[in-house]
Design an enzyme around this catalytic site. Structure first.
Site, short mmCIF file in Angstrom:
data_model
loop_
_atom_site.label_atom_id
_atom_site.label_comp_id
_atom_site.label_asym_id
_atom_site.label_seq_id
_atom_site.Cartn_x
_atom_site.Cartn_y
_atom_site.Cartn_z
N HIS A 1 15.82 -71.45 -45.86
CA HIS A 1 15.10 -71.91 -44.68
C HIS A 1 14.35 -73.18 -45.01
O HIS A 1 13.73 -73.30 -46.06
CB HIS A 1 14.10 -70.84 -44.23
CG HIS A 1 13.34 -71.24 -43.01
ND1 HIS A 1 13.86 -71.14 -41.74
CD2 HIS A 1 12.10 -71.78 -42.86
CE1 HIS A 1 12.99 -71.58 -40.86
NE2 HIS A 1 11.91 -71.98 -41.52
N ASP B 1 8.73 -62.21 -32.21
CA ASP B 1 8.39 -63.58 -32.60
C ASP B 1 8.65 -64.54 -31.45
O ASP B 1 7.85 -65.43 -31.19
CB ASP B 1 9.19 -63.99 -33.84
CG ASP B 1 8.96 -65.46 -34.16
OD1 ASP B 1 7.78 -65.81 -34.38
OD2 ASP B 1 9.91 -66.25 -34.12
N ARG C 1 1.88 -68.68 -28.23
CA ARG C 1 1.11 -69.56 -29.13
C ARG C 1 1.20 -71.01 -28.67
O ARG C 1 0.23 -71.77 -28.74
CB ARG C 1 1.65 -69.43 -30.56
CG ARG C 1 1.25 -68.13 -31.23
CD ARG C 1 2.08 -67.90 -32.50
NE ARG C 1 1.95 -68.96 -33.46
CZ ARG C 1 2.86 -69.27 -34.40
NH1 ARG C 1 3.97 -68.56 -34.48
NH2 ARG C 1 2.65 -70.24 -35.23
N SER D 1 5.88 -65.65 -38.58
CA SER D 1 6.93 -66.02 -37.64
C SER D 1 8.23 -66.36 -38.40
O SER D 1 9.30 -65.83 -38.10
CB SER D 1 6.45 -67.22 -36.82
OG SER D 1 7.49 -67.85 -36.15
N LYS E 1 11.94 -63.54 -39.09
CA LYS E 1 13.35 -63.83 -38.81
C LYS E 1 14.18 -63.74 -40.10
O LYS E 1 15.32 -63.28 -40.08
CB LYS E 1 13.48 -65.21 -38.17
CG LYS E 1 12.93 -65.21 -36.74
CD LYS E 1 12.79 -66.60 -36.16
CE LYS E 1 11.58 -67.31 -36.67
NZ LYS E 1 11.06 -68.43 -35.91
N1 URA Z 1 8.73 -72.26 -37.32
C1 URA Z 1 8.74 -70.98 -36.89
O1 URA Z 1 9.78 -70.34 -36.85
N2 URA Z 1 7.57 -70.43 -36.50
C2 URA Z 1 6.39 -71.09 -36.55
O2 URA Z 1 5.38 -70.52 -36.21
C3 URA Z 1 6.40 -72.42 -37.01
C4 URA Z 1 7.59 -72.98 -37.39
#
Ligand code: URA
Length: 438
Positions: free
Chosen positions: A88, A167, A174, A189, A193
């Protein structure tokens, strides 16, 4: 709206967080799963998010929140695949690392069965880049996805499954309550994932600088530590590399252009910064499986020199319906025919080519999207003819724009001119890899 479970009194939880107390896993489950099911309303979660923003979360609470979010929807079971790795990046400009790293990992005997995203705003997405190959599809049924990952070591799909729906809902809230830039919320967050995606090992590229979420090295380190800590508590191997994102990676930004640069790198002829980053991330993945770093580095470099990573990439593009002949003929990828250049305003050294300006320039040329679902032009982009630190003469071209009939050209020019500075003194060289956390 149905009422939340009778034992859950949401105002008490908001009060607890407002006053700085730590939530239990059961409390977070009630709150977050209740919200995901539509039983707890937006206004209560908004107040709770602001309390988290102001008071923070302990490492245990952050890990519990992440696990609750990861458990809120589908979870990929990659348990039948050997040595799985996910990667990631926290989002950059000109960041084609996944296109190079994932076939390298496959050539190294690891398995990448990965979900990737599309680009939004000034950052690009791996799926958009791969769609530069006509016919390539990010949609595979689960059995084909797993079979391809087993056979080739690499399968990459869009986020079609209902992974971590909590999320998605929380992020949207948010976004409109000024609670995005909050470390435990960002870390949970991203990691929710990754945990739901199922890989045993996760390698994180945390970007720091003008084009990144985290502007300072200290903030980047804190985010990396929080994500590694969450992964460790969840029984996964997570390792992070902190990298500079003041200036774009490599020389090209824009979808087809980035694929061309990725193919050069897979042939062992890529720019040094991009090659170094891919090797560093591959070393972290191998180290997570117990390999000695020096041996891992030699093996990772060899996949670029001996064509084995390129062979994996060719097989992967073909297996997902793409025209694999373009892997060997990158000049056949669609690149917009229009050209324009930005020249150095004075003689000296390039001090700065701001990553955010380049990302926005690609966006206004048509290569990115402001809103989800918008179509993009794969052929437009920006080339860095010079990188920061290099000498230039007044009037010499520093940046080249690839445009389609002038669309967005004036706005892109204006952005790039503001983002470029040339100074008399040679600027201090900035390392690409700033730190590692594992
Ligand atoms: N990327 C994400 O997936 N979540 C966040 O809160 C910030 C960046």
């Amino acid at each position: 709206m149905t009422s939340p479970s009778s034992s859950l009194h949401v105002p008490d939880l908001i009060r607890q967080k407002r006053d700085g107390s730590e939530h239990s896993r059961a409390e977070l489950e009630g709150l977050i799963l209740g919200y995901t099911r539509g039983e707890v309303p937006d206004y209560q979660i908004s107040a709770w998010l602001m309390a988290v923003y102001l008071r923070g979360m302990t490492p245990q609470e952050t890990a519990d929140l992440t696990l609750v979010m990861a458990d809120s929807g589908d979870q990929m079971d990659l348990g039948t695949l050997p040595r799985t790795v996910d990667k990631h990046s926290t989002g950059g400009v000109g960041d084609k690392t996944s296109l190079i790293l994932t076939p390298m990992l496959a050539a190294l005997g690891l398995t990448v069965a990965k979900m990737s995203g599309r680009g939004l705003a000034h950052t690009g997405g791996t799926i958009d880049k791969l769609e530069s190959f006509p016919g390539w599809t990010p949609e595979l049924p689960e059995d084909r996805f797993l079979a391809q990952a087993r056979e080739i070591g690499l399968a990459l799909v869009g986020q079609s499954r209902d992974l971590a729906p909590a999320d998605g809902k929380l992020y949207a809230l948010r976004d409109v309550t000024a609670t995005v830039d909050c470390l435990p919320l960002i870390a949970s967050s991203i990691m929710s994932k990754k945990l739901a995606s199922g890989a045993h090992t996760v390698v994180l590229d945390v970007k720091v600088g003008a084009g990144a979420f985290m502007r300072t090295l200290d903030d980047g380190r804190a985010l990396a530590r929080a994500m590694v800590d969450i992964g460790t508590r969840a029984g996964r191997q997570v390792r992070a590399v902190l990298t500079d994102m003041d200036t774009p990676l490599g020389h090209l930004a824009g979808n087809s252009l980035e694929v061309q640069e990725a193919l050069m790198t897979l042939r062992g002829e890529g720019p040094e910064d991009l090659t170094e980053l891919c090797v560093a991330l591959a070393v972290e993945a191998l180290a997570a499986y117990g390999e000695d770093p020096a041996q891992a580095e030699a093996r990772a470099r060899a996949t670029l020199a001996d064509g084995s990573a390129l062979a994996k990439f060719r097989a992967f593009v073909g297996a997902q319906g793409g025209d694999a002949s373009r892997v060997d003929h990158p000049e056949r990828l669609d690149v917009a025919p229009g050209r324009a250049e930005i020249v150095a305003p004075a003689s000296g050294f390039v001090e700065r080519i701001d990553a955010l300006s380049v990302g926005r320039a690609v966006l206004v040329l048509g290569g990115g999207r402001e809103r989800k679902g918008e179509a993009i032009d794969h052929g437009v982009g920006v080339e860095l003819l010079r990188k920061p630190g290099e000498a230039v003469q007044a009037g010499e071209a520093v940046l080249r724009l690839y445009h389609r009939e002038g669309r967005g050209l004036d706005a892109a020019r204006a952005l790039l001119e503001v983002g470029l500075t040339v100074t008399a003194q040679a600027p201090q060289a900035q390392p690409l890899i700033l730190d590692r956390v594992n």
